[in-house]
Design an enzyme around this catalytic site. Structure first.
Site, mmCIF file in Angstrom:
data_model
loop_
_atom_site.group_PDB
_atom_site.id
_atom_site.type_symbol
_atom_site.label_atom_id
_atom_site.label_comp_id
_atom_site.label_asym_id
_atom_site.label_seq_id
_atom_site.Cartn_x
_atom_site.Cartn_y
_atom_site.Cartn_z
ATOM 1 N N SER A 11 43.821 3.177 14.322
ATOM 2 C CA SER A 11 44.139 2.396 15.517
ATOM 3 C C SER A 11 42.887 1.668 16.002
ATOM 4 O O SER A 11 41.825 2.272 16.165
ATOM 5 C CB SER A 11 44.665 3.305 16.624
ATOM 6 O OG SER A 11 44.637 2.607 17.851
ATOM 7 N N HIS A 36 46.696 0.507 12.417
ATOM 8 C CA HIS A 36 47.744 0.771 13.421
ATOM 9 C C HIS A 36 47.446 -0.100 14.643
ATOM 10 O O HIS A 36 46.360 -0.011 15.222
ATOM 11 C CB HIS A 36 47.694 2.267 13.761
ATOM 12 C CG HIS A 36 48.604 2.718 14.858
ATOM 13 N ND1 HIS A 36 49.811 3.333 14.631
ATOM 14 C CD2 HIS A 36 48.465 2.676 16.210
ATOM 15 C CE1 HIS A 36 50.376 3.651 15.790
ATOM 16 N NE2 HIS A 36 49.582 3.261 16.771
ATOM 17 N N ASP A 38 48.276 -1.210 18.360
ATOM 18 C CA ASP A 38 48.922 -0.771 19.596
ATOM 19 C C ASP A 38 49.160 -1.949 20.520
ATOM 20 O O ASP A 38 48.238 -2.455 21.158
ATOM 21 C CB ASP A 38 48.032 0.263 20.296
ATOM 22 C CG ASP A 38 48.043 1.599 19.578
ATOM 23 O OD1 ASP A 38 49.153 2.120 19.339
ATOM 24 O OD2 ASP A 38 46.963 2.113 19.237
ATOM 25 N N MET A 40 50.743 -3.372 23.892
ATOM 26 C CA MET A 40 51.170 -2.868 25.207
ATOM 27 C C MET A 40 51.423 -4.040 26.147
ATOM 28 O O MET A 40 50.692 -5.029 26.111
ATOM 29 C CB MET A 40 50.078 -1.972 25.798
ATOM 30 C CG MET A 40 49.654 -0.847 24.867
ATOM 31 S SD MET A 40 48.509 0.272 25.678
ATOM 32 C CE MET A 40 48.047 1.318 24.279
ATOM 33 N N HIS A 69 52.762 -0.789 16.513
ATOM 34 C CA HIS A 69 53.355 0.192 17.427
ATOM 35 C C HIS A 69 53.587 -0.520 18.756
ATOM 36 O O HIS A 69 52.638 -0.774 19.497
ATOM 37 C CB HIS A 69 52.379 1.386 17.573
ATOM 38 C CG HIS A 69 52.826 2.407 18.560
ATOM 39 N ND1 HIS A 69 51.972 3.380 19.049
ATOM 40 C CD2 HIS A 69 54.029 2.633 19.153
ATOM 41 C CE1 HIS A 69 52.646 4.158 19.899
ATOM 42 N NE2 HIS A 69 53.877 3.720 19.985
ATOM 43 N N MET A 71 54.540 -0.756 22.294
ATOM 44 C CA MET A 71 54.791 -0.051 23.553
ATOM 45 C C MET A 71 55.148 -1.106 24.583
ATOM 46 O O MET A 71 54.385 -1.397 25.505
ATOM 47 C CB MET A 71 53.547 0.752 23.950
ATOM 48 C CG MET A 71 53.369 1.994 23.078
ATOM 49 S SD MET A 71 51.686 2.613 23.109
ATOM 50 C CE MET A 71 50.946 1.604 21.830
ATOM 51 N N MET A 140 54.575 11.005 19.265
ATOM 52 C CA MET A 140 53.381 10.781 20.085
ATOM 53 C C MET A 140 52.910 12.091 20.696
ATOM 54 O O MET A 140 53.688 12.806 21.341
ATOM 55 C CB MET A 140 53.664 9.750 21.169
ATOM 56 C CG MET A 140 53.821 8.356 20.579
ATOM 57 S SD MET A 140 53.274 7.075 21.701
ATOM 58 C CE MET A 140 51.524 7.417 21.837
ATOM 59 N N ASP A 179 50.794 10.297 16.368
ATOM 60 C CA ASP A 179 49.941 9.346 17.074
ATOM 61 C C ASP A 179 49.431 9.935 18.380
ATOM 62 O O ASP A 179 50.219 10.257 19.279
ATOM 63 C CB ASP A 179 50.744 8.061 17.355
ATOM 64 C CG ASP A 179 49.890 6.976 18.008
ATOM 65 O OD1 ASP A 179 48.656 7.119 18.050
ATOM 66 O OD2 ASP A 179 50.480 5.974 18.464
HETATM 67 C C1 DX5 Z 1 48.134 5.442 22.554
HETATM 68 C C2 DX5 Z 1 48.208 4.803 21.224
HETATM 69 C C3 DX5 Z 1 47.522 5.536 20.142
HETATM 70 C C4 DX5 Z 1 46.085 5.834 20.468
HETATM 71 C C5 DX5 Z 1 45.418 6.610 19.380
HETATM 72 O O1 DX5 Z 1 48.993 4.781 23.427
HETATM 73 O O2 DX5 Z 1 49.529 4.631 20.819
HETATM 74 O O3 DX5 Z 1 47.650 4.812 18.935
HETATM 75 O O4 DX5 Z 1 45.371 4.692 20.668
HETATM 76 O O5 DX5 Z 1 44.116 6.784 19.792
HETATM 77 P P1 DX5 Z 1 43.435 8.218 19.805
HETATM 78 O O6 DX5 Z 1 43.317 8.623 18.384
HETATM 79 O O7 DX5 Z 1 42.144 7.992 20.472
HETATM 80 O O8 DX5 Z 1 44.332 9.148 20.577
HETATM 81 ZN ZN ZN Z 2 49.803 3.915 18.752
#
Ligand code: DX5
Ligand code: ZN
Length: 327
Positions: A11, A36, A38, A40, A69, A71, A140, A179
């Site tokens: 990520s 990965h 993220d 948001m 991913h 969100m 998660m 995750d």
């Molecule tokens: C959180 C994300 C994860 C996160 C993983 O909302 O979906 O992908 O960034 O990061 P670490 O490994 O630091 O928990």
């Molecule tokens: Zn994620």
């Protein structure tokens, strides 16, 4: 292609977001298996990151596959943009309020892997209505929104192993992703629960630590957990290796390949250095994923014998007329 079983999807959430191209190059050099991403929207989660345009511009900067991913509350509105951006897999959240099914169908129709992610408090049962449409289940183990949070061990214990059952319709290629909070302290634990893909964020961006060593360490620890706590001490079957199921003359090899693939298992057909046939072309090997070998044998052992006999009959028939022909 790596040995072993666990794979690291790195990520970039905790990377310097003003220089993502540099981050993905570093991850690639460090031996991460995928990236990965993220996404948001400041609504589904209390944080904002980047969108499809950033992913599209990042796409040519690395060869690594992209796992998106999302969100976001309304992935349906922008799904085409994420597909165009070159995501290899797209995972959306089951807690959103818009219809989920059309988006999952669209992802699969576009030839990508489709996933559903679960917040820590959401039970696995929430996935059941969509199970048949899933290639990925993402468990998660932190509240979505931020990197660097503490791993929720109870959530992992409760969901990772049973998540496999949600993917029971996939003979091959279904993936359980974990995750949140995955690092050298927790990798063995998630490996022991059979997680396929470990999403690792902040642990790879710790100043003063070697990223490559961290990737190798986390992968090795996950495989160790798998081997000694889930697999009776047997080493994991390497995820990407192929083994020979049988060898046949070309036309028969092609037929049997289609039968095996119809059951959702990919086959590679390769001309081998094996048996020479009367038409001057050697047998072709049919290679199947090592992880699916037992299943292929269970389903197609009888086929293998039948096709072997058909091959013999074909060879005889091919040779005979020539011999009986008058000179
Ligand atoms: C959180 C994300 C994860 C996160 C993983 O909302 O979906 O992908 O960034 O990061 P670490 O490994 O630091 O928990
Ligand atoms: Zn994620």
């Amino acid at each position: 292609m790596g040995v072993g079983r666990a794979r690291i999807s790195a990520s970039v959430l905790d990377a310097d977001l003003s220089n993502l191209a540099h981050a993905v190059r570093r991850l690639e050099k460090a031996g991460a298996d995928r990236v990965h991403l993220d996404v948001m929207d400041g609504h589904f989660v209390p944080n904002l990151t980047f969108g499809p345009k950033t992913i599209r511009h990042l796409r040519p900067r690395t060869e690594l596959p992209f796992d998106a991913h999302l969100m976001i509350s309304e992935p349906g509105r922008s799904i085409e943009e994420f597909l165009d951006a070159g995501c290899d897999s797209i995972t959306i959240h089951v807690e959103i309020e818009e219809p989920i099914e059309p988006t999952l169908r669209r992802i699969r129709e576009a030839g990508r892997a489709a996933g559903l992610a679960l917040k820590p408090a959401t039970p696995l049962a929430a996935l059941e209505p969509y199970a048949e449409l899933l290639d990925i289940v993402m468990v998660m183990t932190v509240e979505p929104g931020f990197g660097g949070q503490a791993f929720m061990r109870d959530v992992a214990r409760e969901k990772i192993l049973p998540a496999r059952k949600v993917l029971r319709h996939k003979a091959y290629g279904g993936e359980v992703h974990v995750d949140g909070g995955v690092n050298r302290e927790t990798a063995e634990f998630v490996g022991a629960l059979g997680a396929d893909i470990l999403v690792v964020g902040s642990a790879l961006f710790v100043k003063g630590r070697d990223m490559g060593r961290e990737v190798r360490l986390i992968r090795a620890l996950a495989d160790e957990g798998y081997q000694f706590q889930l697999n009776d001490g047997q080493p994991p079957i390497p995820r990407d290796s192929m083994v020979r199921f049988t060898a046949l003359p070309q036309h028969l090899a092609r037929e049997l390949m289609d039968r095996i693939e119809a059951g959702g298992i990919p086959v590679i057909m390769l001309r081998s250095d094996g048996r020479m046939n009367p038409n001057g072309v050697r047998d072709y090997d049919l290679l199947v994923p090592a992880t699916a070998e037992a299943l292929v044998t269970e389903r197609h052992a009888t086929d293998r014998d039948d096709y072997g006999r058909r091959a013999d009959a074909w060879r005889d028939a091919f040779a005979e007329p020539a011999e009986s022909r008058p000179r």
